[in-house]
Design an enzyme around this catalytic site. Structure first.
Site, PDB file in Angstrom:
ATOM      1  N   SER A  58      12.690  53.571 -20.920  1.00 42.49           N
ATOM      2  CA  SER A  58      12.822  52.232 -20.366  1.00 42.49           C
ATOM      3  C   SER A  58      11.444  51.573 -20.392  1.00 42.49           C
ATOM      4  O   SER A  58      10.498  52.086 -19.803  1.00 42.49           O
ATOM      5  CB  SER A  58      13.345  52.348 -18.924  1.00 42.49           C
ATOM      6  OG  SER A  58      13.354  51.087 -18.300  1.00 42.49           O
TER       7      SER A  58
ATOM      8  N   ASP B 251      18.009  45.579 -20.318  1.00 39.55           N
ATOM      9  CA  ASP B 251      18.387  45.718 -18.909  1.00 39.55           C
ATOM     10  C   ASP B 251      17.872  44.506 -18.131  1.00 39.55           C
ATOM     11  O   ASP B 251      16.667  44.265 -18.067  1.00 39.55           O
ATOM     12  CB  ASP B 251      17.788  47.007 -18.332  1.00 39.55           C
ATOM     13  CG  ASP B 251      18.263  47.292 -16.904  1.00 39.55           C
ATOM     14  OD1 ASP B 251      19.050  46.505 -16.356  1.00 39.55           O
ATOM     15  OD2 ASP B 251      17.834  48.332 -16.345  1.00 39.55           O
TER      16      ASP B 251
ATOM     17  N   GLU C 161      22.591  45.823 -19.924  1.00 42.01           N
ATOM     18  CA  GLU C 161      22.763  46.482 -18.631  1.00 42.01           C
ATOM     19  C   GLU C 161      22.612  45.483 -17.485  1.00 42.01           C
ATOM     20  O   GLU C 161      21.632  44.727 -17.437  1.00 42.01           O
ATOM     21  CB  GLU C 161      21.697  47.587 -18.538  1.00 42.01           C
ATOM     22  CG  GLU C 161      21.753  48.446 -17.301  1.00 42.01           C
ATOM     23  CD  GLU C 161      20.676  49.549 -17.326  1.00 42.01           C
ATOM     24  OE1 GLU C 161      20.057  49.774 -18.395  1.00 42.01           O
ATOM     25  OE2 GLU C 161      20.456  50.166 -16.279  1.00 42.01           O
TER      26      GLU C 161
ATOM     27  N   ASP D 289      24.936  49.093 -13.888  1.00 38.79           N
ATOM     28  CA  ASP D 289      24.040  50.005 -13.181  1.00 38.79           C
ATOM     29  C   ASP D 289      24.219  49.723 -11.678  1.00 38.79           C
ATOM     30  O   ASP D 289      25.038  50.380 -11.011  1.00 38.79           O
ATOM     31  CB  ASP D 289      22.594  49.762 -13.668  1.00 38.79           C
ATOM     32  CG  ASP D 289      21.514  50.503 -12.888  1.00 38.79           C
ATOM     33  OD1 ASP D 289      21.830  51.149 -11.883  1.00 38.79           O
ATOM     34  OD2 ASP D 289      20.320  50.424 -13.274  1.00 38.79           O
TER      35      ASP D 289
ATOM     36  N   GLY E 147      17.657  56.346 -14.633  1.00 36.49           N
ATOM     37  CA  GLY E 147      16.525  56.962 -13.937  1.00 36.49           C
ATOM     38  C   GLY E 147      15.969  56.030 -12.879  1.00 36.49           C
ATOM     39  O   GLY E 147      16.230  54.819 -12.889  1.00 36.49           O
TER      40      GLY E 147
ATOM     41  N   LYS F 174      14.954  51.018 -24.405  1.00 40.13           N
ATOM     42  CA  LYS F 174      15.554  49.995 -23.529  1.00 40.13           C
ATOM     43  C   LYS F 174      14.435  49.075 -23.091  1.00 40.13           C
ATOM     44  O   LYS F 174      13.387  49.548 -22.648  1.00 40.13           O
ATOM     45  CB  LYS F 174      16.217  50.696 -22.338  1.00 40.13           C
ATOM     46  CG  LYS F 174      16.307  49.908 -21.039  1.00 40.13           C
ATOM     47  CD  LYS F 174      17.180  50.631 -20.036  1.00 40.13           C
ATOM     48  CE  LYS F 174      16.728  50.414 -18.605  1.00 40.13           C
ATOM     49  NZ  LYS F 174      17.549  51.181 -17.639  1.00 40.13           N
TER      50      LYS F 174
ATOM     51  N   LYS G  18      13.300  45.781 -20.661  1.00 39.25           N
ATOM     52  CA  LYS G  18      13.678  44.977 -19.497  1.00 39.25           C
ATOM     53  C   LYS G  18      13.615  43.507 -19.890  1.00 39.25           C
ATOM     54  O   LYS G  18      12.679  43.085 -20.600  1.00 39.25           O
ATOM     55  CB  LYS G  18      12.708  45.251 -18.352  1.00 39.25           C
ATOM     56  CG  LYS G  18      12.772  46.679 -17.827  1.00 39.25           C
ATOM     57  CD  LYS G  18      14.058  46.925 -17.048  1.00 39.25           C
ATOM     58  CE  LYS G  18      14.022  48.238 -16.292  1.00 39.25           C
ATOM     59  NZ  LYS G  18      15.235  48.434 -15.472  1.00 39.25           N
TER      60      LYS G  18
ATOM     61  N   LYS H 179      23.538  56.982 -12.013  1.00 39.43           N
ATOM     62  CA  LYS H 179      22.341  57.450 -11.313  1.00 39.43           C
ATOM     63  C   LYS H 179      22.823  58.132 -10.046  1.00 39.43           C
ATOM     64  O   LYS H 179      23.493  57.494  -9.217  1.00 39.43           O
ATOM     65  CB  LYS H 179      21.445  56.276 -10.896  1.00 39.43           C
ATOM     66  CG  LYS H 179      20.725  55.569 -12.023  1.00 39.43           C
ATOM     67  CD  LYS H 179      19.876  54.433 -11.467  1.00 39.43           C
ATOM     68  CE  LYS H 179      19.232  53.643 -12.598  1.00 39.43           C
ATOM     69  NZ  LYS H 179      18.590  52.411 -12.116  1.00 39.43           N
TER      70      LYS H 179
END
Ligand code: OSB
Ligand code: MG
Length: 377
Positions: free
Chosen positions: A144, A197, A222, A247, A299, A170, A172, A271
């Site tokens: 990430s 995400d 996400e 998520d 995570g 991934k 952000k 998660k």
């Protein structure tokens, strides 16, 4: 899937909590903020046999979810731990029902549950992976990547992770830092496995912007909308070609079942902290697997404790997409376990020792501890 190898009862003598501050190798920026030091709670379950370790993955501020470190610390010491000590002898699978009367606080509960489960499995000599039903001895590792100063800095950061061997990237995103950032990564690296995400940064009014992401052939987007926006996520999913993954919204197996019924997501990030523990995480895995919905392991910048547990979880058969189960060095120069997770050929190994299969480094633990409390029966 039934629990593969049952975990025996423990006689719980006490629980120790510590707040730790772990410096990050570089600041981590998401749509909700930047952190340079990981503040986390480490749990030690003291039993008549083995000690067990867990991790409460709250962050300092309630920005990702309503939970935060001082709140988790308070609810654990004031309500959750006393209820557990009152029971004294209990099996790991019974912990959920003891904590059930207390509403919410899933991360706090998850950390306590993991410590008790670890103590039980260590005393019985059973690895966590075997207990949960792992079918792999290593898991593909995604990374990430936080929001950077600008798209070219993002490309540099992604290049570094690809060079290390991470098999999925991934990035952000947030409003104003979405299309150009994604385009820059696609232009630089072509057809790599890539996903984004948003950490709840958009509303349904942004659907046209989010639809622009369709041209990048992403694995998924996400959590574009708010935690409680299951219906809006279903509407958005209808308008996007990019698969919607949830998520923050998936706080329990019930929420997962609702999301699948409503069509709010076609992929789920699991998660354990967010859903109240590893056993609930397995339930979500099971229901998604039965429904043909791919899942992957998310995570929360875990220490070596949670990182070991996540590797075990991600080794279940329904985890068909690479997770955010990266090497410890992705976040930390120094971890609190003696053998931190490393990247080998783009994978992280599932520990094979009893319980979590990792040992605590007592010096590192002590060095990073900023608060400590023990409750005994
Ligand atoms: O949304 O997945 C998230 C970290 C903190 C809070 C929320 C998230 C994240 C990450 C990092 O993306 C995942 C990791 O631990 O590697
Ligand atoms: Mg996320």
């Amino acid at each position: 899937m039934p629990i593969a190898q049952p975990a025996p009862k423990v006689a719980l003598e006490g629980i120790e909590l510590r707040v730790l501050h772990l410096p990050l190798v570089s600041p981590f920026t998401t749509s909700f903020g930047t952190e340079a030091v990981r503040e986390v709670i480490v749990v030690r379950a003291l039993t008549s046999d083995a000690d067990g370790w867990g991790e409460i993955v709250t962050q300092e501020s309630p920005l990702y979810s309503s939970e935060y470190t001082q709140g988790a610390w308070d609810v654990a010491l004031r309500f959750l731990i006393p209820a557990l000590l009152d029971r004294h002898t209990l099996a790991p699978e019974e912990v959920a029902s003891v904590l059930e009367p207390f509403v919410g606080h899933r991360m706090s509960k998850a950390g306590l549950k993991l410590a008790i489960l670890d103590a039980s499995l260590r005393s019985a000599g059973i690895p966590l992976g075997a207990h949960l039903g792992a079918v792999r001895d290593r898991v593909p590792s995604g990374v990430s990547v936080g929001i950077q100063r600008d798209p070219s800095a993002l490309v540099d950061a992604v290049r570094g992770y690809l060079d290390e061997g991470y098999v999925r990237i991934k990035i952000k995103i947030k409003p104003g830092r979405d299309i150009a950032d994604t385009a820059a990564v696609r232009d630089a690296f072509g057809d790599i496995p890539l996903q984004v995400d948003a950490n709840s940064a958009y509303t349904l009014a942004d659907a046209d912007t989010l639809a622009e992401l369709d041209r990048f052939g992403l694995l998924l987007i996400e959590q574009p909308l708010q935690e409680d926006d299951l219906v809006d996520h279903a509407s958005l999913a209808q308008r996007l070609r990019t698969p919607v993954c949830l998520d923050e919204s998936i706080v329990s197996s019930k929420a997962a079942a609702d999301a699948l019924t409503l069509g709010s997501a076609s992929v789920i990030n699991i998660k354990a902290g967010r859903v109240g523990g590893y056993l609930e995480a397995v339930r979500i895995h099971d229901l998604c697997r039965a429904a043909g919905i791919p899942v992957w392991c998310g995570g929360m910048l875990e220490t070596g404790i949670g990182r070991a547990a996540n590797a075990a979880l991600a080794a279940l058969p329904g985890f068909t997409l690479p997770g955010d189960v990266s090497a410890s060095s992705r976040f930390y120069d120094r971890d609190i376990v003696t053998e931190p997770a490393v990247l080998e050929d783009g994978h992280v190994r599932v520990p094979t020792g009893a319980g979590l299969g990792v040992e605590i480094d007592p010096v590192a633990l002590e060095d990073m501890t900023v608060a400590r409390e023990v409750l005994r029966r």
